[in-house]
Design an enzyme around this catalytic site. Structure first.
Site, mmCIF file in Angstrom:
data_model
loop_
_atom_site.group_PDB
_atom_site.id
_atom_site.type_symbol
_atom_site.label_atom_id
_atom_site.label_comp_id
_atom_site.label_asym_id
_atom_site.label_seq_id
_atom_site.Cartn_x
_atom_site.Cartn_y
_atom_site.Cartn_z
ATOM 1 N N ASP A 160 16.419 -50.201 51.144
ATOM 2 C CA ASP A 160 15.080 -49.896 49.578
ATOM 3 C C ASP A 160 15.876 -51.077 49.263
ATOM 4 O O ASP A 160 15.657 -51.175 47.397
ATOM 5 C CB ASP A 160 16.293 -48.666 49.090
ATOM 6 C CG ASP A 160 15.885 -46.865 49.843
ATOM 7 O OD1 ASP A 160 14.356 -47.156 50.062
ATOM 8 O OD2 ASP A 160 16.664 -46.137 49.619
ATOM 9 N N ARG A 168 21.042 -34.556 49.081
ATOM 10 C CA ARG A 168 22.197 -33.311 49.817
ATOM 11 C C ARG A 168 22.939 -32.030 48.926
ATOM 12 O O ARG A 168 22.553 -31.266 49.405
ATOM 13 C CB ARG A 168 22.525 -34.221 51.234
ATOM 14 C CG ARG A 168 20.758 -34.771 51.689
ATOM 15 C CD ARG A 168 22.206 -35.804 51.998
ATOM 16 N NE ARG A 168 20.829 -36.507 53.596
ATOM 17 C CZ ARG A 168 19.361 -37.044 53.058
ATOM 18 N NH1 ARG A 168 19.509 -37.664 51.340
ATOM 19 N NH2 ARG A 168 18.959 -37.883 53.992
ATOM 20 N N LYS A 212 21.343 -41.364 45.022
ATOM 21 C CA LYS A 212 20.515 -40.157 45.533
ATOM 22 C C LYS A 212 19.989 -39.349 46.369
ATOM 23 O O LYS A 212 20.376 -38.105 46.461
ATOM 24 C CB LYS A 212 19.123 -41.898 45.029
ATOM 25 C CG LYS A 212 17.443 -40.400 45.009
ATOM 26 C CD LYS A 212 17.201 -41.750 43.296
ATOM 27 C CE LYS A 212 16.283 -42.340 45.181
ATOM 28 N NZ LYS A 212 15.696 -42.226 45.995
ATOM 29 N N SER A 213 20.747 -40.028 47.735
ATOM 30 C CA SER A 213 20.762 -39.870 48.811
ATOM 31 C C SER A 213 21.711 -38.457 48.679
ATOM 32 O O SER A 213 21.283 -37.400 49.270
ATOM 33 C CB SER A 213 20.497 -40.182 49.967
ATOM 34 O OG SER A 213 19.777 -41.617 50.602
ATOM 35 N N ARG A 235 5.643 -52.365 49.178
ATOM 36 C CA ARG A 235 6.479 -52.497 48.684
ATOM 37 C C ARG A 235 6.871 -53.824 49.528
ATOM 38 O O ARG A 235 7.479 -55.374 48.278
ATOM 39 C CB ARG A 235 8.352 -52.354 48.256
ATOM 40 C CG ARG A 235 9.065 -51.015 47.937
ATOM 41 C CD ARG A 235 10.075 -50.482 47.767
ATOM 42 N NE ARG A 235 10.718 -49.677 46.727
ATOM 43 C CZ ARG A 235 11.548 -48.743 47.509
ATOM 44 N NH1 ARG A 235 11.810 -48.520 47.887
ATOM 45 N NH2 ARG A 235 11.287 -47.788 46.244
ATOM 46 N N GLY A 243 10.083 -38.730 47.962
ATOM 47 C CA GLY A 243 10.075 -38.254 49.416
ATOM 48 C C GLY A 243 11.115 -37.988 49.660
ATOM 49 O O GLY A 243 10.384 -37.389 50.693
ATOM 50 N N GLN A 251 15.205 -39.666 56.922
ATOM 51 C CA GLN A 251 13.761 -38.408 55.872
ATOM 52 C C GLN A 251 13.849 -37.549 57.399
ATOM 53 O O GLN A 251 14.039 -36.268 57.390
ATOM 54 C CB GLN A 251 13.028 -39.209 55.133
ATOM 55 C CG GLN A 251 13.833 -39.140 53.672
ATOM 56 C CD GLN A 251 12.796 -39.930 53.201
ATOM 57 O OE1 GLN A 251 11.842 -39.813 53.173
ATOM 58 N NE2 GLN A 251 13.127 -40.167 51.996
#
Ligand code: S3P
Length: 441
Positions: free
Chosen positions: A321, A27, A22-23, A352, A95, A170
């Site tokens: 995560d 990008r 995902k990261s 969480r 986010g 982030q």
């Protein structure tokens, strides 16, 4: 709302490749949208979070297209040439998308309004607004720095040097991305190193980014503004944060053997396999490859007993995560697992720490929750289970409890399970293909 029930699994076996990271996917779309020429992305995560980024980059003037073979092509509009969108940008649950994009928008002379779902609208944005104001950007919105927010980018941005008060890739990335369209050098000093996908990929796109490793492990990262970004190919590795779920499932369900292919093993992301090995897990890395981009490997996972450990707090950023699924592993291990340094878990897609503590307790697990820690007392046998857990718009909470249900004495039901599509489309089908019993409730 989707309700899924997880019953005790068969032995898990097979070879799979979980969806793209995902990261890295966010990008790749963003940098492709800024580069001159056409960027081809292979293995892009087609989860809702990343699709929100794709839509946003389109709205900002670049051409983003999915081809029939699954590759994505991005024709950039060029650094400094983002167009003012004619509607609000909805970043959904993400986010990362919201904060990184804030960085880009902060130094483009356009005005943009951004919003998100109820989870994202409750998450702190001030952590990026504070440094981005120093570039000359203005933000209007509700008090407390929450979305929806309108950003008016600086027309003559000023480079900054910034030390984020929280360990956050982030925040680091938002500042570096703002530095892209700013003359001169922008520097981020991070006392604790965080995932460096931004730095690695910007270098691949032709930017000048230097990283100095500081005494104690922190980093000083400098980007030279106004580079010529050049389009290229990006191969997205399988997401270690998604692989974490079948990985832990295979460790827990007796007799399981699983191969997870092409998993990204960026050293600043690889805290979970290391921690699970400390707990006694058999996870072998094979066929290690990659290079300047992102290191990857195939992971061979074999079920076996786990024991409780004290997880080093300084490891938290490299597995931030993965704590929900690590807590599940801890609940099934023999002995106490101590997890500290977890304040950031309270401001993820949900709180969480609270969600894991409440859900695990409902499944009969003995634990202690503190402001920034979780201590889980495992007894080495399957927990009772038998609870219904609300995902709270948090994909990782949903998947963590579905994995726990594969090993618990009584089935576990997860409500709001559609949130899994933000990061792991196909999770239910893939897990069932390996031997799990996940079904609509
Ligand atoms: C991400 C960084 C992490 C992580 C998130 C993705 C990124 O957030 O939790 O899922 O892609 O940069 P923080 O950097 O805020 O901890």
């Amino acid at each position: 709302m989707d309700e899924i029930v997880s019953r005790i699994a068969e032995t898990l076996s097979g070879t799979v490749r979980v969806p793209g990271d995902k990261s890295v996917s966010h990008r790749a779309l963003m940098f492709g949208a800024l580069a001159a020429g056409e960027t081809r992305i292979v293995g892009l995560l087609e989860g809702e979070d990343v699709l929100a980024t794709a839509a946003a980059m389109r709205a900002l003037g670049s051409h983003v297209e999915r081809r029939d073979n699954g590759d994505w092509h991005v024709r950039g509009c060029g650094l400094g040439a983002l167009a003012e969108p004619d509607d609000i940008l909805d970043m959904g649950n993400s986010g990362t998308a919201a904060r990184l994009l804030m960085g880009l928008l902060a130094t483009h002379p356009i005005t943009t309004t951004m919003t998100g779902d109820a989870s994202l609208r409750s998450r702190p944005m001030e952590r990026v607004l504070t440094p981005l104001r120093q570039f000359g950007a203005h933000f209007d919105g509700a008090a407390g720095g929450r979305l929806p927010l309108t950003v008016s980018g600086a027309s003559q941005p000023i480079p900054i040097e910034y030390q984020p008060p929280v360990a956050s890739a982030q925040v680091k990335s938002a500042v570096l991305l703002a530095g892209l369209n700013t003359p001169g050098e922008t520097t981020v000093i991070e006392p604790v190193a965080t995932r460096d996908h931004t730095e690695r990929m910007l270098i691949q796109f032709g930017a000048e980014v230097t990283t100095e490793v500081l005494e104690g492990g922190g980093r000083r990262i400098t980007i030279v503004g106004e580079p010529e970004l050049t389009a290229g190919d990006v191969a997205v590795p399988a997401d270690i944060s998604s692989a974490a779920f079948p990985m832990v499932a295979a460790l827990l369900v007796p007799g399981s053997r699983l191969r997870l292919n092409g998993v990204g093993l960026n050293p600043l992301r690889a805290g979970l396999p290391e921690t699970l090995r400390d707990m006694g897990a058999h996870i072998d890395e094979e066929n290690i490859r990659g290079g300047d981009g992102e290191p990857i490997a195939d992971l061979a996972v074999t079920a076996g007993a786990l024991r409780g450990i004290e997880v080093p707090a300084e490891r938290a950023p490299s597995m931030i995560d993965e704590y929900p699924i690590l807590a599940v592993a801890a609940a099934c291990a023999e002995g106490t697992t101590v997890m500290r340094g977890l304040a950031e878990l309270r401001v993820k897609e949900s709180d969480r720490l609270a969600a894991m503590a409440k859900g695990l307790a409902a499944c009969g697990v003995d634990l202690e929750e503190g402001e920034d820690y979780l201590i889980v007392h495992g007894v080495g046998t399957p927990p009772k289970g038998g609870a219904t857990i609300d995902s709270g718009l948090d994909h990782r909470i949903a998947m963590a409890f579905l994995v726990l249900g594969m090993f618990s004495r009584e089935p576990i039901t997860v409500t709001g399970a559609e949130t899994i599509n933000t990061s792991f489309p196909g999770f239910v089908g893939m897990m069932n293909g390996l031997g799990a019993h996940l079904a609509p409730a």
